[in-house]
Scaffold this motif. Sequence first.
Motif, PDB file in Angstrom:
ATOM      1  N   VAL A 382      41.493  41.541  46.809  1.00  0.00           N
ATOM      2  CA  VAL A 382      41.865  40.857  45.644  1.00  0.00           C
ATOM      3  C   VAL A 382      42.723  39.882  45.701  1.00  0.00           C
ATOM      4  O   VAL A 382      42.707  38.849  45.188  1.00  0.00           O
ATOM      5  CB  VAL A 382      42.272  41.967  44.572  1.00  0.00           C
ATOM      6  N   LEU A 386      42.175  35.942  44.794  1.00  0.00           N
ATOM      7  CA  LEU A 386      42.887  35.505  43.426  1.00  0.00           C
ATOM      8  C   LEU A 386      44.091  34.524  43.946  1.00  0.00           C
ATOM      9  O   LEU A 386      44.634  33.611  43.226  1.00  0.00           O
ATOM     10  CB  LEU A 386      43.874  36.693  42.706  1.00  0.00           C
ATOM     11  N   GLU A 399      35.062  36.454  37.548  1.00  0.00           N
ATOM     12  CA  GLU A 399      35.095  37.699  36.864  1.00  0.00           C
ATOM     13  C   GLU A 399      33.967  38.715  37.550  1.00  0.00           C
ATOM     14  O   GLU A 399      34.056  39.674  37.333  1.00  0.00           O
ATOM     15  CB  GLU A 399      34.469  37.257  35.377  1.00  0.00           C
ATOM     16  N   LEU A 402      35.575  40.295  40.491  1.00  0.00           N
ATOM     17  CA  LEU A 402      36.567  41.323  39.919  1.00  0.00           C
ATOM     18  C   LEU A 402      35.813  42.501  39.240  1.00  0.00           C
ATOM     19  O   LEU A 402      36.148  43.499  39.661  1.00  0.00           O
ATOM     20  CB  LEU A 402      37.292  40.633  38.714  1.00  0.00           C
ATOM     21  N   ALA A 440      42.672  34.822  35.192  1.00  0.00           N
ATOM     22  CA  ALA A 440      42.025  35.855  36.538  1.00  0.00           C
ATOM     23  C   ALA A 440      42.905  36.976  36.500  1.00  0.00           C
ATOM     24  O   ALA A 440      42.447  37.857  36.418  1.00  0.00           O
ATOM     25  CB  ALA A 440      41.695  35.007  37.635  1.00  0.00           C
ATOM     26  N   GLU A 441      44.239  36.687  36.874  1.00  0.00           N
ATOM     27  CA  GLU A 441      45.231  37.994  36.995  1.00  0.00           C
ATOM     28  C   GLU A 441      45.223  38.801  35.817  1.00  0.00           C
ATOM     29  O   GLU A 441      45.164  39.737  35.894  1.00  0.00           O
ATOM     30  CB  GLU A 441      46.629  37.223  37.147  1.00  0.00           C
ATOM     31  N   LEU A 444      42.091  41.049  35.215  1.00  0.00           N
ATOM     32  CA  LEU A 444      42.107  42.102  36.189  1.00  0.00           C
ATOM     33  C   LEU A 444      43.071  43.303  35.666  1.00  0.00           C
ATOM     34  O   LEU A 444      42.471  44.331  35.725  1.00  0.00           O
ATOM     35  CB  LEU A 444      42.416  41.759  37.626  1.00  0.00           C
ATOM     36  N   LYS A 447      41.312  45.145  32.933  1.00  0.00           N
ATOM     37  CA  LYS A 447      40.249  46.061  33.570  1.00  0.00           C
ATOM     38  C   LYS A 447      40.913  47.066  34.151  1.00  0.00           C
ATOM     39  O   LYS A 447      40.579  48.297  33.928  1.00  0.00           O
ATOM     40  CB  LYS A 447      39.659  45.280  34.538  1.00  0.00           C
TER      41      LYS A 447
END
Length: 732
Positions: A382, A386, A399, A402, A440-441, A444, A447
């Motif tokens: 990851v 990232l 996405e 991830l 993006a951070e 995640l 999620k």
Amino acid sequence: MNQRKKPFQIEAFKHKVVVDPKYAEKTWKILEHAIHEIYNKNSSNLSFEELYRNAYNMVLHKYGEKLYSGLVTTLTAHLKEISIHIEYNQGDSFLEELNQKWEEHNKALQMIRDILMYMDRTFVPGTHKTPVYELGLNLWRDYVIHSNGIQPRLQNTLLNLILKERTGEVINRGLMRNIIKMLMDLGASVYQEDFEKPYLEVSANFYRIESQEFIECCDCGDYLKKAERRLNEEIERVFHCLDLKSESKITKVVEREMIANHMSRLVHMENSGLVNMLLDDKYEDLGRTYNLFRRVDNGLCSIRDVMTSHIRETGKQLVTDPERVKDPVEFVQRLLDEKDKYDRIISLAFTNDKTFQNALNSSFEYFINLNPRSPEFISLFVDDKLRKGLKGVSEEDVEVVLDKVMMLFRYLQEKDVFEKYYKQHLAKRLLSGKTVSDDAERSLIVKLKTECGYQFTSKLEGMFTDMKTSQDTIQGFYASHGAELGNGPSLVVQVLTTGSWPTQPSVPCNLPAELSLLCEKFRSYYLGTHTGRRLSWQTNMGTADVKATFSKGQKHELNVSTYQMCVLMLFNNADKLGYREIEQATEIPAPDLKRCLQSLACVKGKNVLRKEPMSKDIGEDDVFLFNDKFSSKGLKVKIGTVVAQKESEPEKQETRQRVEEDRKPQIEAAIVRTMKSRKVLDHNNIIAEVTKQLQSRFLPNPVEIKKRIESLIEREFLERDSTDRKLYRYLA
């Protein structure tokens, strides 16, 4: 006066009606002649109205029995003659003659039934006899179909026709269909006993021999194609020629002889069995295997077991291969590739069968957790995506990556270990400003929150909050001290909340004097605006931009770590420094200092220092000089720190120890929650309940649970039962 009317009454004949004694015989002769004419195809000369009336009168005058028995006798005689005539026919004409005579018999029966309709409606039900048409069918069955000269020939002829078609010859399907329909019209038992039963027996023997021949000369894929073709042929034959109820019976025969009896040999066939299909992504063959094996008992289980065993074995080799684990990013990418591969197989070949998906998930969970470093490697993967981003891909593609990583994350039993590493890697990305995007951070983190709950991500979200607050703080610092700072070095500080960020030991480092003064001004500003707080500098986590001038006035802007900056600025006042001098001046810990000097002096294209003697390793007697001849095409030069991507063994042990310490209060909290609700519980049930509560984050060790129970007893949260030491009570 009203006269009473006499009721209407029909009186019997005053005299007896006399019927001609020969009436019945004469009338029957007329009807018998008509039946003969019908069978001789001379019915056009008959008066059906007159014949119907004659039959009606016979029944009316109580001669129904004579009429019925005469019908039986006449039909029997005709059918015996027909039977003999059919027997005389040889070869292909045998079935044609039988079919023609059957059609003629059917037409004759319909005419006879119309003539004798009154008998059918009155006499037959009253005497429990067989209706005319059904009687004609029964007599045809007994005197034609079941005659010694026809029954075995008919059976053999039909079976030979099917055999010819199976071996590629073209047959008269229409004729066969008519004959089979005749047997069905004569009753289910006739069809089953005279045709279906021997048909199934002969078919079983045929496919038993053929399957043995096929399996000796074909690979698995070709064999299954032949089996599928045979199955479809049988289904088509039933549809066109046979009773539709025979489909399930003949398909069971084919399935048993061609699939079930060879199931194990097929899936394990060398160089072409199921494992080879999986390795070579043979979706068509896999789909055919699935569709054929699902037809037989335990067929899908045998496929699933072989697939599971293969995935577990290859996965085990992957996660325990010393060469594979050298590159964590490649390690995780291989896992994702394997997951993609089998997801496609299950989707395209196994119709998204949930049992196969569950088997895949359990297999991945099994082998991923064989490597205790899987949580660390997934976090490193990851971090790689990232931090660097994916070249030439959109945010939607990020996405997707991830989402795939989250699939692997779900398989981890030690999710709290992943949390530890992920927090460290996220901290480095945020502090160095090297994250590909905040969106993006945060995606995640959302999620992870969905998967594990708010508690899992609360500290991660706190890190983003600190970054935003730090921007406001540094703006306030420059707003109030901007004038006095002048044109000296500029400072950007991230103020981190101790509880939210990974705990880092405060590493000593002597900053250059001008920077040390600037840091003290910031400390005074911050503590002046916030009461009750304490600041400790984490110099090992910082970066710096340093302007350097080399020979011929060539200037570059060097992007370095804080440690590297401290080392480089020593060369403002000296052209040559020994390792020990640098160590004494900066007080940077030896392992960090060696990596720092290695990156400044030993990396080609980034060597702003020179080392004597020249080697890749740093020794305590080495001497370092400013490389005045350094040059680079770019104005800005980024000098990274030589650092191991994975943790060293001591670092790994330290992380594991911190994880174990963090688990203790979680285990105790689960024990207290359980006992508070249950009040009294035995040891085994506590172990089971605590494991169930915590398995979403990690699988607690029963030995550790027992230690935590002992600790809670010592602190008087629990007590043992006085009679049963394995029973615990909650102390309110």
